[in-house]
Scaffold this active site. Sequence first.
Site, PDB file in Angstrom:
ATOM      1  N   HIS A 181       0.839  -1.203   0.000  1.00  7.99           N
ATOM      2  CA  HIS A 181       0.000   0.000   0.000  1.00  7.99           C
ATOM      3  C   HIS A 181       0.878   1.260   0.000  1.00  7.99           C
ATOM      4  CE1 HIS A 181      -3.160  -2.555   2.240  1.00  7.99           C
ATOM      5  NE2 HIS A 181      -3.663  -2.318   1.032  1.00  7.99           N
ATOM      6  N   LYS A 207     -18.725  -6.547   7.230  1.00  6.21           N
ATOM      7  CA  LYS A 207     -17.449  -7.255   7.220  1.00  6.21           C
ATOM      8  C   LYS A 207     -16.795  -7.161   8.597  1.00  6.21           C
ATOM      9  CE  LYS A 207     -13.467  -7.465   4.107  1.00  6.21           C
ATOM     10  NZ  LYS A 207     -12.777  -6.750   3.038  1.00  6.21           N
ATOM     11  N   ARG A 252      -1.555  -6.121  -8.199  1.00  4.81           N
ATOM     12  CA  ARG A 252      -0.469  -7.032  -7.840  1.00  4.81           C
ATOM     13  C   ARG A 252      -0.374  -8.206  -8.797  1.00  4.81           C
ATOM     14  NH1 ARG A 252      -2.055  -9.454  -2.880  1.00  4.81           N
ATOM     15  NH2 ARG A 252      -4.115  -8.935  -3.629  1.00  4.81           N
ATOM     16  N   SER A 280      -3.229  -7.575   2.713  1.00  2.00           N
ATOM     17  CA  SER A 280      -3.714  -7.441   4.095  1.00  2.00           C
ATOM     18  C   SER A 280      -4.294  -8.757   4.595  1.00  2.00           C
ATOM     19  CB  SER A 280      -4.772  -6.339   4.181  1.00  2.00           C
ATOM     20  OG  SER A 280      -4.195  -5.084   3.947  1.00  2.00           O
TER      21      SER A 280
END
Length: 153
Positions: free
Chosen positions: A17, A41, A90, A128
Amino acid sequence: MNIALFPGSFDPVTKAHVDIVKRSVGLFDKVYIGIGVNSSKQSFLSIEKRQEMLRAVFADQSKIHIVAYEGLTVDFCRSIDANYMIRGIRTVSDFEYEKAIAQMNHTLAPDIESIFIVSKPGHSAISSTIVRDVLRHGGDVSQFIPKEALAFL
């Protein structure tokens, strides 16, 4: 003024990040790091902790602003006058996922442009989700997390 939003959960912030943000700063007059609030979440860190963590990581960057938001990201972009949305890529699967979101966002808000920044090779495996899993099992995440963020974990 060119304003960008880098949205995400940042739960926790990773070196990947940080790399994307630092590479973005030179492209825009102002960069908002937007912590998306998703009440459905289960989060690892509270929104407040993530804000504190990101402020510590980017304390020396006057062009970066840390904010939390709820709702559609394009609506939040409009509320802060952001005409760009930054997304880190990514992997190929990230690209497919982000492309679909970018196309939907473009339909909802044609005035907001999505900018993809490809992760450096050394950061492509850092997420993460994986960092949280390592943390839950007592592993050392110091090589994946900026040193300023370690105190918040």
